[in-house]
Structure formats: C-alpha cells, structure tokens
Design a protein around this motif. Structure first.
Motif, PDB file in Angstrom:
ATOM      1  N   GLY A 110      16.626  15.114  29.559  1.00  0.00           N
ATOM      2  CA  GLY A 110      17.709  14.148  29.589  1.00  0.00           C
ATOM      3  C   GLY A 110      17.711  13.223  28.407  1.00  0.00           C
ATOM      4  N   ILE A 111      17.305  13.703  27.222  1.00  0.00           N
ATOM      5  CA  ILE A 111      17.294  12.906  25.997  1.00  0.00           C
ATOM      6  C   ILE A 111      18.619  13.106  25.272  1.00  0.00           C
ATOM      7  CG2 ILE A 111      16.179  12.529  23.772  1.00  0.00           C
ATOM      8  CD1 ILE A 111      13.615  13.661  25.016  1.00  0.00           C
ATOM      9  N   ALA A 112      19.474  12.099  25.290  1.00  0.00           N
ATOM     10  CA  ALA A 112      20.800  12.139  24.648  1.00  0.00           C
ATOM     11  C   ALA A 112      21.751  13.117  25.350  1.00  0.00           C
ATOM     12  CB  ALA A 112      20.697  12.457  23.159  1.00  0.00           C
ATOM     13  N   CYS A 113      21.256  14.230  25.841  1.00  0.00           N
ATOM     14  CA  CYS A 113      22.043  15.194  26.619  1.00  0.00           C
ATOM     15  C   CYS A 113      21.819  14.939  28.118  1.00  0.00           C
ATOM     16  CB  CYS A 113      21.602  16.627  26.308  1.00  0.00           C
ATOM     17  SG  CYS A 113      21.746  17.116  24.570  1.00  0.00           S
ATOM     18  N   PRO A 114      22.775  15.315  28.951  1.00  0.00           N
ATOM     19  CA  PRO A 114      22.532  15.198  30.399  1.00  0.00           C
ATOM     20  C   PRO A 114      21.408  16.138  30.827  1.00  0.00           C
ATOM     21  CG  PRO A 114      24.527  16.451  29.963  1.00  0.00           C
ATOM     22  CD  PRO A 114      24.105  15.877  28.651  1.00  0.00           C
ATOM     23  N   ARG A 115      20.614  15.713  31.795  1.00  0.00           N
ATOM     24  CA  ARG A 115      19.545  16.575  32.284  1.00  0.00           C
ATOM     25  C   ARG A 115      20.159  17.821  32.920  1.00  0.00           C
ATOM     26  NH1 ARG A 115      14.242  15.673  33.384  1.00  0.00           N
ATOM     27  NH2 ARG A 115      14.460  13.435  33.035  1.00  0.00           N
ATOM     28  N   ASP A 116      19.776  18.997  32.424  1.00  0.00           N
ATOM     29  CA  ASP A 116      20.379  20.250  32.890  1.00  0.00           C
ATOM     30  C   ASP A 116      19.375  21.367  32.635  1.00  0.00           C
ATOM     31  OD1 ASP A 116      21.816  22.640  33.185  1.00  0.00           O
ATOM     32  OD2 ASP A 116      23.698  21.726  32.556  1.00  0.00           O
ATOM     33  N   ALA A 117      18.664  21.789  33.671  1.00  0.00           N
ATOM     34  CA  ALA A 117      17.619  22.796  33.515  1.00  0.00           C
ATOM     35  C   ALA A 117      18.179  24.138  33.046  1.00  0.00           C
ATOM     36  CB  ALA A 117      16.866  22.977  34.829  1.00  0.00           C
ATOM     37  N   ALA A 118      19.375  24.492  33.529  1.00  0.00           N
ATOM     38  CA  ALA A 118      19.965  25.770  33.131  1.00  0.00           C
ATOM     39  C   ALA A 118      20.306  25.769  31.641  1.00  0.00           C
ATOM     40  CB  ALA A 118      21.208  26.046  33.964  1.00  0.00           C
ATOM     41  N   ALA A 119      20.881  24.661  31.158  1.00  0.00           N
ATOM     42  CA  ALA A 119      21.202  24.554  29.732  1.00  0.00           C
ATOM     43  C   ALA A 119      19.923  24.557  28.901  1.00  0.00           C
ATOM     44  CB  ALA A 119      22.009  23.292  29.469  1.00  0.00           C
ATOM     45  N   ALA A 120      18.900  23.866  29.383  1.00  0.00           N
ATOM     46  CA  ALA A 120      17.621  23.835  28.662  1.00  0.00           C
ATOM     47  C   ALA A 120      17.056  25.241  28.523  1.00  0.00           C
ATOM     48  CB  ALA A 120      16.635  22.934  29.395  1.00  0.00           C
ATOM     49  N   LEU A 121      17.086  25.997  29.615  1.00  0.00           N
ATOM     50  CA  LEU A 121      16.557  27.355  29.595  1.00  0.00           C
ATOM     51  C   LEU A 121      17.333  28.231  28.620  1.00  0.00           C
ATOM     52  CD1 LEU A 121      14.443  29.193  30.891  1.00  0.00           C
ATOM     53  CD2 LEU A 121      16.107  29.725  32.687  1.00  0.00           C
TER      54      LEU A 121
ATOM     55  N   TRP B 218      24.009  19.164  10.124  1.00  0.00           N
ATOM     56  CA  TRP B 218      24.211  18.756  11.519  1.00  0.00           C
ATOM     57  C   TRP B 218      22.873  18.386  12.158  1.00  0.00           C
ATOM     58  CZ3 TRP B 218      28.554  17.197  13.326  1.00  0.00           C
ATOM     59  CH2 TRP B 218      29.760  17.746  12.880  1.00  0.00           C
ATOM     60  N   PHE B 219      21.827  19.134  11.831  1.00  0.00           N
ATOM     61  CA  PHE B 219      20.498  18.820  12.349  1.00  0.00           C
ATOM     62  C   PHE B 219      20.071  17.427  11.890  1.00  0.00           C
ATOM     63  CE2 PHE B 219      15.950  18.623  12.457  1.00  0.00           C
ATOM     64  CZ  PHE B 219      15.551  19.415  13.515  1.00  0.00           C
ATOM     65  N   ALA B 220      20.239  17.146  10.600  1.00  0.00           N
ATOM     66  CA  ALA B 220      19.849  15.840  10.063  1.00  0.00           C
ATOM     67  C   ALA B 220      20.656  14.713  10.702  1.00  0.00           C
ATOM     68  CB  ALA B 220      20.025  15.828   8.550  1.00  0.00           C
ATOM     69  N   LEU B 221      21.943  14.953  10.961  1.00  0.00           N
ATOM     70  CA  LEU B 221      22.758  13.947  11.648  1.00  0.00           C
ATOM     71  C   LEU B 221      22.226  13.700  13.054  1.00  0.00           C
ATOM     72  CD1 LEU B 221      26.365  14.982  10.534  1.00  0.00           C
ATOM     73  CD2 LEU B 221      25.178  12.856   9.961  1.00  0.00           C
ATOM     74  N   GLY B 222      21.773  14.755  13.719  1.00  0.00           N
ATOM     75  CA  GLY B 222      21.183  14.589  15.038  1.00  0.00           C
ATOM     76  C   GLY B 222      19.942  13.716  14.994  1.00  0.00           C
ATOM     77  N   VAL B 223      19.115  13.908  13.973  1.00  0.00           N
ATOM     78  CA  VAL B 223      17.923  13.072  13.811  1.00  0.00           C
ATOM     79  C   VAL B 223      18.316  11.617  13.619  1.00  0.00           C
ATOM     80  CG1 VAL B 223      15.935  12.607  12.323  1.00  0.00           C
ATOM     81  CG2 VAL B 223      16.523  14.971  12.913  1.00  0.00           C
ATOM     82  N   LEU B 224      19.345  11.375  12.803  1.00  0.00           N
ATOM     83  CA  LEU B 224      19.830  10.003  12.602  1.00  0.00           C
ATOM     84  C   LEU B 224      20.370   9.412  13.901  1.00  0.00           C
ATOM     85  CD1 LEU B 224      21.687  10.060   9.153  1.00  0.00           C
ATOM     86  CD2 LEU B 224      19.606   8.821   9.742  1.00  0.00           C
ATOM     87  N   ASP B 225      21.085  10.219  14.670  1.00  0.00           N
ATOM     88  CA  ASP B 225      21.639   9.725  15.939  1.00  0.00           C
ATOM     89  C   ASP B 225      20.522   9.263  16.885  1.00  0.00           C
ATOM     90  OD1 ASP B 225      24.212  10.351  15.085  1.00  0.00           O
ATOM     91  OD2 ASP B 225      24.172  12.343  16.004  1.00  0.00           O
ATOM     92  N   LEU B 226      19.414   9.991  16.910  1.00  0.00           N
ATOM     93  CA  LEU B 226      18.323   9.641  17.815  1.00  0.00           C
ATOM     94  C   LEU B 226      17.613   8.354  17.405  1.00  0.00           C
ATOM     95  CD1 LEU B 226      16.686  13.112  18.609  1.00  0.00           C
ATOM     96  CD2 LEU B 226      18.128  11.714  20.090  1.00  0.00           C
TER      97      LEU B 226
END
Length: 367
Positions: free
Chosen positions: A229-240, A183-191
C-alpha cells in the motif's frame, strides 16, 4: 541509481552496429524534420542516399552523403558520421566522424548534439568535460531529444537539491518522449513527497508508465507498492501480477515474492481499513498486535492462516502512522474469547485482547 545513456564509439575504436539498427538510425536522421541553421538539404540526393542504404550499398550511400556533407548539409553530416563509425563503410573521407558530428550539432541536429554530449561526458575521443557535455545535451533537448532531456534530468538530480524542480521538468520532457527510465525517475521523485499527498500517490502512476514500457525495476517496485500500500492501493492480486512481470524480465528476487504472496492468498486476504469500517460496530474482534512498522504487522497477520478474517487498520492519518493487527469478526464476546483462548502459545506473546469494532470506528472518526 541510473546511468547516463551514452555511446562509447570513437574513430579509433569503432563499435560495429548491426546493419538493421544502422539503417533504422540513418533513416531517422535523413527523414526527420529539422530546422537547420545552414544549407537546406537536397531532398533528391537524400532520397538517393536512402535508396543506396536500403540496397545495403553502404559505400555508395557514403559517397552521396559525403558530397552533401561537404556542401554543409547537416543531416548528411550526422548520417555520414554514423555510417563511418558503424564500420559498414570506408572512413577515407576528409572529415572525421567527430568533426562531422560537431558540424551537424551546431546546425541543431539533436542526435548529433546528444552524441557529442555523451562523448564529452565519458571522455570518448575527446577530453572529459562536464560543462561541454551539459551544453550539448541542452542543445539536443531544446531541439527535441528526449534522451538528452533525460540525461540532463539525472545530472540535475545528482547535484544541488535545489535543482530538483528543473530535474522534474526535464524528466517529464523525457517521459513525454517515451523514455521508460524517465518515468521511473519521476516515480522516485514522487516518493520523496510527503506521504498521503496527491504528489506522493502520483508515484503509482509514474512507476506504472515505466513498467508498461518494460522497465523491470519499475515492475518489481510496483509489486512491493501494491503489496504494502505504498502510494498504490493495497492489492495483492495487482502485486502478484507485477512481480510476475518482473520475474519474466529477469528480476531474480521476484520469484520469492511470488511464492510468498501465493502462500498468503491460499489462506485468504488481509483486509484494509475499508473492510474494518464495514463491520458491525457491535461485533467483536481480537487485536493481536500494534506498532508503527506496517510490514511487521502484515507478517504477524500472515501467521494466522486458519481461514479466519484478518485485517490491518491504520489508527491515524496525520503524524507518524500506527497500525493494529486484528483477526476475526465475532457476533458475541464469548466466540471471541474462545478464539483467543485457542491461540497457540507462539501467537500470544503480544498479549492479544478483545475489542469491539465500534471502538475502531470511533478512532477512524477522529482521524
């Protein structure tokens, strides 16, 4: 980026496997459904071998498995090779573990084919042979080994860029088999996909799948992705939250990110485009910076921690991104001017100026 998962055991330098892990692996080998190319297993004898394993009578189990292995039972061949190499049973048998693995692998035992692929890849007990490694992994993947599919996918990524489509298919097979690293490698490909496309934004889901399975690097990546906000919506709470999970899993850099976000949250959030578009078009704001580096815009906004509203606004969607940093929501021009005049000297070097929210709304309409 990632390493091929491979065993380093050989008959001459066995690595002792913990008893519980050995029993689990042998149980999987002996109980898993298998389409054999040769002799069908004697289930009663396999049950006897399992019973001996459960009693930790490893030599008794090995004796039963040896008889089955000599009769051509593929499951028994793979299980006996594993038991001998674990160091829990004698290795005084006609066939070596390597020979037993070859016999089992040619009868499509995926675990045996995976192990042979690993050995040829590393040159453990056999000469290093990339072609042989690929061939055994392909056999293992064809017969259900998610780990072999992962190894093949990573190998394809390291080769010709034209192989990326094949790599994605193999990594998806591995991911469907619950391999977090896939799944990590797929994420790299998606980016690698064009920004602001559905394929690019799929990276958020791919990294989440890896992170939920305990992949610490994916957890740290998600922290950064939600923060910026890279690929994911900007969300400080989720980031934390993701940074905290990464820190709990030993990612040393995560603590600094946690401290920074906690300091930022104490002075209020940094708003996004949606907040800007909700403001009264007749109200005023102070633009303090603009540029193409979103992280730099965020850093500038973080200096304005006086309890005032702050936002970063993207000017264009197509083409290279450009952002403005704005502070304040003022009902009249005079209030905005008073704020601007009160700014400390270090915060006025970018020549801030007053503008209506309506002018930003118009720019949004042109996007």
């Amino acid at each position: 980026m990632m390493t091929i998962a491979a065993s380093k055991r050989s008959r001459h330098s066995p690595r002792h496997v913990p008893e519980r892990r050995t029993l689990t692996l042998l149980t999987v080998l002996l109980c898993a459904p298998l389409a054999l190319a040769g002799t069908q297993p004697d289930e009663a004898d396999l049950d006897s071998a399992l019973g001996a394993l459960e009693r930790l009578a490893y030599d008794d189990a090995a004796g039963i498995l040896n008889q089955l292995a000599q009769s051509g039972d593929a499951k028994a061949q793979a299980a006996l090779a594993t038991l001998i190499e674990s160091g829990l049973a004698s290795d005084d048998y006609p066939a070596t573990p390597l020979e037993l693995l070859h016999k089992a692998a040619t009868q499509n035992v995926p675990e045996a084919a995976l192990e042979l692929g690993n050995r040829y890849y590393l040159g453990e007990g056999v000469p290093r042979d990339a072609a042989a490694s690929i061939a055994w992994w392909q056999r293992a993947a064809t017969h259900g080994s998610a780990r072999a599919a992962y190894n093949l996918g990573i190998t394809a990524l390291a080769g010709d860029p034209a192989d990326s489509r094949d790599a994605r298919a193999l990594l998806q097979q591995a991911a469907d088999g619950d391999i977090a690293a896939a799944w990590f490698a797929l994420g790299v490909l998606d980016l690698r996909e064009p920004a602001d496309t559905p394929a690019y934004r799929a990276a958020c889901a791919s990294f989440t799948e890896a992170a939920e399975r305990g992949n610490a690097r994916a957890q740290a990546n998600l922290g950064a992705m939600y923060e910026r906000g890279i690929a994911c919506p900007r969300d400080a709470a989720a980031a934390l939250d993701w940074y905290r999970r990464a820190a709990a899993n030993g990612v040393r850099t995560a603590d600094a990110h946690i401290a920074r976000l906690q300091a930022v949250s104490a002075s209020g959030p940094i708003h996004d485009d949606a907040w800007v578009l909700r403001q009264d078009a007749a109200h005023y704001t102070v633009q303090i910076a603009n540029g193409t580096n979103e992280d730099a815009i965020i850093e500038i906004l973080q200096q304005h921690d006086r309890g005032i509203e702050r936002a970063r606004f993207r000017l264009n969607v197509s083409g290279p991104p450009r952002y403005v940093a704005i502070v304040g929501d003022f009902a009249n021009y005079l209030d905005a001017l008073n704020y601007l005049n009160a700014l400390p000297a270090p915060l006025t070097g970018t020549k801030p100026w007053i503008r209506r929210f309506g002018s930003l709304h118009e720019l949004a309409g042109e996007r």
